[in-house]
Design a protein around this motif. Structure first.
Motif, PDB file in Angstrom:
ATOM      1  N   TYR A 125       4.422   3.363   8.161  1.00  0.00           N
ATOM      2  CA  TYR A 125       5.140   3.171   6.906  1.00  0.00           C
ATOM      3  C   TYR A 125       6.633   2.973   7.178  1.00  0.00           C
ATOM      4  O   TYR A 125       7.318   3.910   7.580  1.00  0.00           O
ATOM      5  CB  TYR A 125       4.952   4.380   6.001  1.00  0.00           C
ATOM      6  N   CYS A 155       6.827  10.037  -0.645  1.00  0.00           N
ATOM      7  CA  CYS A 155       6.004   8.844  -0.784  1.00  0.00           C
ATOM      8  C   CYS A 155       6.525   7.782   0.181  1.00  0.00           C
ATOM      9  O   CYS A 155       7.686   7.829   0.616  1.00  0.00           O
ATOM     10  CB  CYS A 155       5.962   8.335  -2.212  1.00  0.00           C
ATOM     11  N   THR A 185      -3.507   8.001   0.589  1.00  0.00           N
ATOM     12  CA  THR A 185      -3.036   6.633   0.496  1.00  0.00           C
ATOM     13  C   THR A 185      -3.889   5.863  -0.491  1.00  0.00           C
ATOM     14  O   THR A 185      -5.035   6.237  -0.768  1.00  0.00           O
ATOM     15  CB  THR A 185      -3.013   5.955   1.877  1.00  0.00           C
ATOM     16  N   GLY A 192       1.527   5.584   0.128  1.00  0.00           N
ATOM     17  CA  GLY A 192       0.993   6.817   0.675  1.00  0.00           C
ATOM     18  C   GLY A 192       1.845   8.007   0.298  1.00  0.00           C
ATOM     19  O   GLY A 192       3.004   7.862  -0.098  1.00  0.00           O
ATOM     20  N   GLN A 229       0.862  -1.166   0.000  1.00  0.00           N
ATOM     21  CA  GLN A 229       0.000   0.000   0.000  1.00  0.00           C
ATOM     22  C   GLN A 229       0.903   1.220   0.000  1.00  0.00           C
ATOM     23  O   GLN A 229       1.934   1.229   0.668  1.00  0.00           O
ATOM     24  CB  GLN A 229      -0.912   0.002   1.223  1.00  0.00           C
TER      25      GLN A 229
END
Length: 124
Positions: free
Chosen positions: A111, A96, A50, A35, A33
């Protein structure tokens, strides 16, 4: 382990648009995933948007809803952030980030993988 490199930042007048890109390498991109976060001088890193692994679901911070849009191209190992109607308060370094958890993450602590960032400056 995935490596992330952002591009597309720059100087733009208020009301203008930019498209940020984040190229991933060293991992299976579709398993992450992705973001976008931004960090202004003297402030903490903040969530922007996200997107899930398939790209079917996206989530945006209230401050950018209707102006920014996150998207991804798994064939190109790239995630994008289209930024329209930019405001001076959008000025920040945009990063990112990636994670492989099954849940949606909207905080930086969720993250483990980050790019170096790209500067966006919006003049009034």
């Amino acid at each position: 382990q995935v490596q992330l490199v952002e591009s597309g930042g720059g100087l733009v007048q208020a009301g203008g648009s930019l498209r940020l890109s984040c190229a991933a390498s060293g991992g299976t991109f579709s398993s992450y995933q992705m973001g976008w976060f931004h960090q202004a001088p003297g402030k903490e890193r903040e969530f922007v948007a996200t997107i899930t692994r398939s790209g079917r679901r996206t989530f945006h911070a209230d401050s950018v809803k209707g102006r920014f849009a996150i998207s991804r191209d798994n064939a190109k190992n790239t995630v994008y952030l289209q930024m329209n109607s930019l405001k001076p308060e959008d000025t920040a370094v945009y990063h990112c980030a990636a994670h492989s958890d099954p849940i949606v993450q909207v905080t930086p602590n969720g993250y483990p993988y980050w790019g170096q960032g790209t500067q966006v400056t919006v003049s009034s």
